[in-house]
Write a protein that holds these residues in place. Structure first.
Motif, PDB file in Angstrom:
ATOM      1  N   HIS A 227       0.811  -1.163   0.082  1.00 59.60           N
ATOM      2  CA  HIS A 227       0.011   0.083  -0.028  1.00 59.60           C
ATOM      3  C   HIS A 227       0.965   1.257   0.102  1.00 59.60           C
ATOM      4  N   ASP A 228       2.278   0.969   0.085  1.00 61.68           N
ATOM      5  CA  ASP A 228       2.900   2.392   0.021  1.00 61.68           C
ATOM      6  C   ASP A 228       2.979   2.788  -1.435  1.00 61.68           C
ATOM      7  N   GLU A 229       2.357   1.932  -2.271  1.00 60.98           N
ATOM      8  CA  GLU A 229       2.243   2.395  -3.704  1.00 60.98           C
ATOM      9  C   GLU A 229       1.061   3.368  -4.079  1.00 60.98           C
ATOM     10  N   ASP A 230       0.382   3.372  -2.799  1.00 59.40           N
ATOM     11  CA  ASP A 230      -0.808   4.240  -2.889  1.00 59.40           C
ATOM     12  C   ASP A 230      -0.280   5.669  -2.407  1.00 59.40           C
ATOM     13  N   HIS A 231       0.266   6.647  -3.066  1.00 61.41           N
ATOM     14  CA  HIS A 231       0.693   7.625  -2.490  1.00 61.41           C
ATOM     15  C   HIS A 231       0.006   8.678  -2.040  1.00 61.41           C
ATOM     16  N   GLU A 232      -1.536   8.550  -2.374  1.00 60.99           N
ATOM     17  CA  GLU A 232      -2.453   9.536  -1.707  1.00 60.99           C
ATOM     18  C   GLU A 232      -2.653   9.169  -0.145  1.00 60.99           C
ATOM     19  N   ILE A 233      -2.396   7.792  -0.018  1.00 63.97           N
ATOM     20  CA  ILE A 233      -2.565   7.586   1.593  1.00 63.97           C
ATOM     21  C   ILE A 233      -1.421   6.938   2.087  1.00 63.97           C
ATOM     22  N   PRO A 234      -0.392   7.632   2.471  1.00 56.90           N
ATOM     23  CA  PRO A 234       1.001   6.909   3.014  1.00 56.90           C
ATOM     24  C   PRO A 234       0.763   6.207   4.103  1.00 56.90           C
ATOM     25  N   ARG A 235       1.752   5.488   4.344  1.00 58.00           N
ATOM     26  CA  ARG A 235       1.508   4.330   5.697  1.00 58.00           C
ATOM     27  C   ARG A 235       2.755   4.705   6.627  1.00 58.00           C
ATOM     28  N   PRO A 236       2.491   5.871   7.735  1.00 55.59           N
ATOM     29  CA  PRO A 236       3.444   6.362   8.323  1.00 55.59           C
ATOM     30  C   PRO A 236       3.513   5.253   9.746  1.00 55.59           C
ATOM     31  N   LEU A 237       4.735   5.461  10.411  1.00 57.97           N
ATOM     32  CA  LEU A 237       4.898   4.507  11.422  1.00 57.97           C
ATOM     33  C   LEU A 237       3.854   4.703  12.521  1.00 57.97           C
ATOM     34  N   ASP A 238       3.317   5.902  12.859  1.00 58.79           N
ATOM     35  CA  ASP A 238       2.265   5.806  14.058  1.00 58.79           C
ATOM     36  C   ASP A 238       1.020   5.052  13.573  1.00 58.79           C
ATOM     37  N   GLU A 239       0.805   4.978  12.164  1.00 56.95           N
ATOM     38  CA  GLU A 239      -0.527   4.240  11.789  1.00 56.95           C
ATOM     39  C   GLU A 239      -0.023   2.735  12.289  1.00 56.95           C
ATOM     40  N   ILE A 240       1.066   2.298  11.867  1.00 62.85           N
ATOM     41  CA  ILE A 240       1.360   0.961  12.050  1.00 62.85           C
ATOM     42  C   ILE A 240       1.367   0.566  13.454  1.00 62.85           C
ATOM     43  N   VAL A 241       1.944   1.581  14.327  1.00 59.73           N
ATOM     44  CA  VAL A 241       1.743   1.087  15.909  1.00 59.73           C
ATOM     45  C   VAL A 241       0.584   1.272  16.317  1.00 59.73           C
ATOM     46  N   ALA A 242      -0.382   1.984  15.709  1.00 62.09           N
ATOM     47  CA  ALA A 242      -1.898   2.288  16.148  1.00 62.09           C
ATOM     48  C   ALA A 242      -2.760   0.875  15.701  1.00 62.09           C
ATOM     49  N   LEU A 243      -2.480   0.467  14.348  1.00 61.02           N
ATOM     50  CA  LEU A 243      -3.147  -0.855  14.080  1.00 61.02           C
ATOM     51  C   LEU A 243      -2.607  -2.229  14.890  1.00 61.02           C
ATOM     52  N   ASN A 244      -1.396  -2.128  15.301  1.00 60.72           N
ATOM     53  CA  ASN A 244      -0.866  -3.361  16.049  1.00 60.72           C
ATOM     54  C   ASN A 244      -1.637  -3.103  17.453  1.00 60.72           C
ATOM     55  N   ARG A 245      -1.643  -2.168  18.168  1.00 61.96           N
ATOM     56  CA  ARG A 245      -2.474  -1.642  19.466  1.00 61.96           C
ATOM     57  C   ARG A 245      -3.732  -2.249  19.317  1.00 61.96           C
ATOM     58  N   ALA A 246      -4.385  -1.738  18.126  1.00 65.74           N
ATOM     59  CA  ALA A 246      -5.875  -2.081  17.881  1.00 65.74           C
ATOM     60  C   ALA A 246      -6.045  -3.746  17.953  1.00 65.74           C
ATOM     61  N   VAL A 247      -5.242  -4.369  17.303  1.00 63.45           N
ATOM     62  CA  VAL A 247      -5.290  -5.935  17.034  1.00 63.45           C
ATOM     63  C   VAL A 247      -4.988  -6.383  18.707  1.00 63.45           C
ATOM     64  N   ALA A 248      -4.061  -6.000  19.045  1.00 62.08           N
ATOM     65  CA  ALA A 248      -3.684  -6.363  20.564  1.00 62.08           C
ATOM     66  C   ALA A 248      -4.748  -6.224  21.623  1.00 62.08           C
ATOM     67  N   LYS A 249      -5.629  -5.020  21.227  1.00 65.56           N
ATOM     68  CA  LYS A 249      -6.746  -5.165  22.361  1.00 65.56           C
ATOM     69  C   LYS A 249      -7.854  -6.094  21.878  1.00 65.56           C
ATOM     70  N   LYS A 250      -7.920  -6.371  20.417  1.00 63.81           N
ATOM     71  CA  LYS A 250      -8.833  -7.474  20.425  1.00 63.81           C
ATOM     72  C   LYS A 250      -8.337  -9.006  20.870  1.00 63.81           C
ATOM     73  N   MET A 251      -7.018  -9.125  20.905  1.00 59.10           N
ATOM     74  CA  MET A 251      -6.560 -10.365  21.528  1.00 59.10           C
ATOM     75  C   MET A 251      -6.775 -10.243  23.059  1.00 59.10           C
ATOM     76  N   GLU A 252      -6.507  -9.139  23.606  1.00 56.00           N
ATOM     77  CA  GLU A 252      -6.945  -9.001  25.058  1.00 56.00           C
ATOM     78  C   GLU A 252      -8.332  -9.081  25.742  1.00 56.00           C
ATOM     79  N   ASP A 253      -9.244  -8.464  24.806  1.00 53.82           N
ATOM     80  CA  ASP A 253     -10.434  -8.666  25.072  1.00 53.82           C
ATOM     81  C   ASP A 253     -11.203 -10.156  25.015  1.00 53.82           C
ATOM     82  N   VAL A 254     -10.679 -10.862  23.957  1.00 54.99           N
ATOM     83  CA  VAL A 254     -11.262 -12.060  23.596  1.00 54.99           C
ATOM     84  C   VAL A 254     -10.473 -13.222  24.542  1.00 54.99           C
ATOM     85  N   PHE A 255      -9.178 -13.153  24.501  1.00 55.90           N
ATOM     86  CA  PHE A 255      -8.466 -14.256  25.196  1.00 55.90           C
ATOM     87  C   PHE A 255      -7.763 -14.065  26.561  1.00 55.90           C
ATOM     88  N   LEU A 256      -6.944 -12.679  26.557  1.00 53.19           N
ATOM     89  CA  LEU A 256      -6.318 -12.557  27.641  1.00 53.19           C
ATOM     90  C   LEU A 256      -6.901 -12.497  29.027  1.00 53.19           C
TER      91      LEU A 256
END
Length: 522
Positions: A120-149
Motif C-alpha cells: 500500500h506504499d504504492e498508494d501515494h495518496e494515503i501513505p503508511r506512517p509509523l504511527d499508523e502501524i503502531v496504532a493498528l498493532n495496538r488495536a489488534v492487540a486490544k482485540k486479543m486482550e478482550d477475547v483471550f487474555l
C-alpha cells in the motif's frame, strides 16, 4: 524446498511460556483453574486497513473508485483479491472466535502482520506512517486482550514483515534473516565470526533457550512470520536455523509460520521439510546450493516430495524437521481462515492448567525422557561434510562447517505419539465472503481420521463440526482428506511420499484444492 524464522514458546504443564522479550500480552494473569483442553489457535496476517471502503476498486487497494472493470470491494472483504481486510472482517472474526473457540483452547499463536501491507506504499495518496502501524498493532492487540487474555488464555505473538513495533517484540525478528532486507545496515547475514550481527545474536539467544527447555524436559513450538528458507534467508542464517531445528528435534514439536508478500509465497497453505542434507557442503560447486524454483509452489512441492519417494527406502527421520505455513485471515489472495490444533494430553490425571505441573504422569514422563536422553548416542552433525572441503576458502567460514554433534530420540513427541504430541488441526474459512448476508466460518478440512472425531477427547468440539461429521458411523468425507494419525515427523513424511507419487491423482487434486482454496495457483 525450504523456507524462513521463529518465535518460540515452550509448552509445559499445560501453559505457554513465552520467551522473555515476548511478554507483552500479559494484561491479565493466567487462571490456574482453567480447564486444559489440548487445543490451541493459530491465526496470522490479519492486515486491517482503516481506509478500506466498500464498493471501491482493487486498483486503488480498495480505497477509492477508479475503474468499473475491477471487482468491487465487498463489505466484509474482497475474496481472491489484492486488498487488505476491512475492520468489519476483523471484528467479525474476533466475535466468532469468542463465541466458538475462546472456551475451547489453551493458548493462541499469533504470527504477525497486523498493519496494512507494504504494497500500500504504492498508494501515494494515503501513505503508511509509523504511527499508523503502531496504532493498528495496538488495536489488534486490544482485540486479543478482550477475547483471550481477559479469560486467562495466553497469547504468543510474532512480529510480521509489515509490523514495525520494536517495544512490542524486541528480539528474534525475521527482518534480520530476510535477504530482501540487505539494504538495512543492521542486517548483515549471520556471518561466522560476526558476533554483533543481530541475526547471530538472535540465534545465540534461541540456542540458549532451547538448551534450557531441554534441561527442564519442556516441549517447544517454534513460530514466526516469514518461514525459514535458503531462498529468502541469507544462506548462513538459514544454515543456523536448520542446524538448531535438527539438533533440538527431540523438544521441538513443530514450526508454525504465516507469511504475506514474500515473493510468490503469498499466504499459501502448505508444509515442507528442513533437511540435514541442506547442511552438507557440496564439493562439486563453489556456490551455495539453492532450492529456487520457477514453477508454482504446488509444482515445487510435488518435485520435492517426489525426491522423497525415490529415497523412501532410506529415509532417516533424524534428518528432518517440519515447517507448516498457515493461510491468512486477510482475503489476499485467497479466503479468510484460521487453524485450531489439537495436542496429546492423554494420561494426565489433572484437568486444570494450574494442577498439571505436579501431575504424577507428567513427572514420570519427564523423568523417563531425561533418563533415556542420557543413554542416546551422539551423532556428528557434519557427517556429510569432508574435513578437507571445510578447509577451502569457500566453506571454512560457513556455519555448515561449524556444526555441533547432536543426538536424536525416536521416542520424542515429535517422532512418536505421546504426551504433548501434535495430533492434527482443523482449518476454517469463509467460502462466501462476497454474499450480502453476514459471512460464516465453515470447516474447510481437517487432518484427523474421521474415526478420531467421536473419541471422548474430542480433537475438535462436536459443536464446531458440520452435521455431516457429527454422526457416528461416518467413514469417509472430503473434509477429512488425509486421515493422519498425528502430526509427527513420520506422519508428515508419509503424507509427503504419498503426494510425491504421480499416480495418487485424487490425493494431489485435493491437496492442491486446499492449498489455494479453489483459487489460482501461484
Amino acid at each position: 524446498m525450504k523456507k524462513r524464522i521463529p518465535w518460540l514458546a515452550g509448552l509445559f504443564c499445560g501453559q505457554v511460556l513465552a520467551a522473555p522479550p515476548q511478554v507483552v500480552l500479559n494484561v491479565a494473569p493466567s487462571r490456574p483453574d482453567r480447564k486444559l483442553h489440548g487445543r490451541f489457535l493459530h491465526i496470522t496476517d490479519i492486515h486491517p486497513d482503516p481506509y478500506y471502503a466498500k464498493g471501491t476498486s482493487q486498483s486503488s487497494q480498495c480505497h477509492r473508485k477508479e475503474s468499473d472493470k475491477d471487482q468491487k470491494a465487498g463489505y466484509y472483504g474482497t475474496p481472491f483479491g489484492i486488498c487488505d481486510s476491512p475492520w468489519t472482517l476483523t471484528n467479525y472474526t474476533f466475535e466468532h472466535l469468542e463465541d466458538h473457540w475462546s472456551s475451547e483452547i489453551d493458548f493462541v499463536i499469533w504470527t504477525g502482520d497486523n498493519a496494512r501491507s507494504s504494497r500500500h506504499d504504492e498508494d501515494h495518496e494515503i501513505p503508511r506512517p509509523l504511527d499508523e502501524i503502531v496504532a493498528l498493532n495496538r488495536a489488534v492487540a486490544k482485540k486479543m486482550e478482550d477475547v483471550f487474555l481477559r479469560k486467562g488464555i495466553p497469547v504468543v505473538p510474532s512480529l510480521g514483515n509489515n509490523d514495525v513495533w520494536q517495544y512490542f517484540i524486541s528480539s528474534l525478528n525475521t527482518m534480520y534473516f530476510y535477504h530482501n532486507n540487505k539494504a538495512l545496515t543492521a542486517v548483515r547475514g549471520c556471518l561466522v565470526g560476526d558476533t554483533s550481527d543481530p541475526g547471530n545474536l538472535q540465534f545465540d539467544w534461541l540456542e540458549v533457550q532451547l538448551e534450557m527447555f531441554r534441561a527442564r524436559q519442556m516441549q517447544v513450538w517454534v513460530t514466526g512470520h516469514v518461514p525459514p528458507s535458503d531462498v529468502h534467508y541469507f544462506p548462513e542464517c538459514y544454515y543456523r536455523y536448520a542446524e538448531l531445528s535438527l539438533r533440538y528435534q527431540d523438544i521441538i514439536l513443530g514450526s508454525l509460520f504465516g507469511v504475506s508478500n514474500v515473493q510468490k509465497h503469498l499466504n499459501v497453505d502448505h508444509f515442507y521439510f528442513v533437511e540435514a542434507a541442506d547442511l552438507n557442503v557440496n564439493p562439486k560447486e563453489d556456490i551455495m546450493p539453492s532450492h529456487s524454483f520457477e514453477g508454482t509452489i504446488y509444482e515445487e512441492l510435488m518435485t520435492d516430495f517426489g525426491a522423497l519417494v525415490k529415497a523412501s527406502g532410506h529415509l532417516n527421520y533424524d534428518d528432518y524437521a517440519v515447517v507448516s505455513v498457515s493461510p491468512s485471515l486477510v482475503p489476499n489472495p485467497y479466503l479468510p481462515s484460521f487453524r485450531v490444533f489439537s495436542y496429546n494430553i492423554s494420561g494426565l490425571g489433572s484437568t486444570t492448567v494450574g494442577a498439571v505441573g505436579e501431575d504424577e504422569y507428567l513427572l514420570m514422563t519427564k523423568k523417563d525422557r531425561a533418563s533415556r536422553w542420557k543413554h542416546l548416542p551422539y551423532r556428528h552433525g557434519d557427517d556429510g561434510n569432508d574435513g578437507r572441503q571445510c578447509m577451502g576458502a569457500g566453506y571454512r567460514d560457513s556455519w555448515r562447517c561449524k556444526l555441533h554433534p547432536w543426538r536424536s530420540d525416536s521416542h520424542a513427541p515429535s517422532r512418536q505419539n505421546t504426551l504433548w504430541t501434535p495430533l492434527g488441526y482443523a482449518q476454517y474459512y469463509i467460502p462466501e465472503l462476497d454474499k450480502k448476508d453476514e459471512p460464516k466460518f465453515k470447516l474447510e478440512y481437517l487432518t484427523f481420521p474421521i474415526s478420531s472425531l467421536q473419541l471422548a477427547e474430542e480433537p475438535v468440539p462436536l459443536r464446531n463440526l458440520p452435521k455431516s461429521l457429527r454422526e457416528a458411523g461416518v467413514t469417509e468425507s472430503e473434509l477429512a482428506p488425509y486421515g493422519l494419525p498425528d502430526l509427527t515427523i513420520p506422519s508428515w513424511l508419509n503424507l509427503a511420499c504419498k503426494l510425491g507419487k504421480p499416480r495418487e491423482k485424487l490425493a494431489r487434486k485435493r491437496f492442491k484444492k486446499y492449498m489455494y482454496m479453489g483459487g489460482e495457483a501461484i
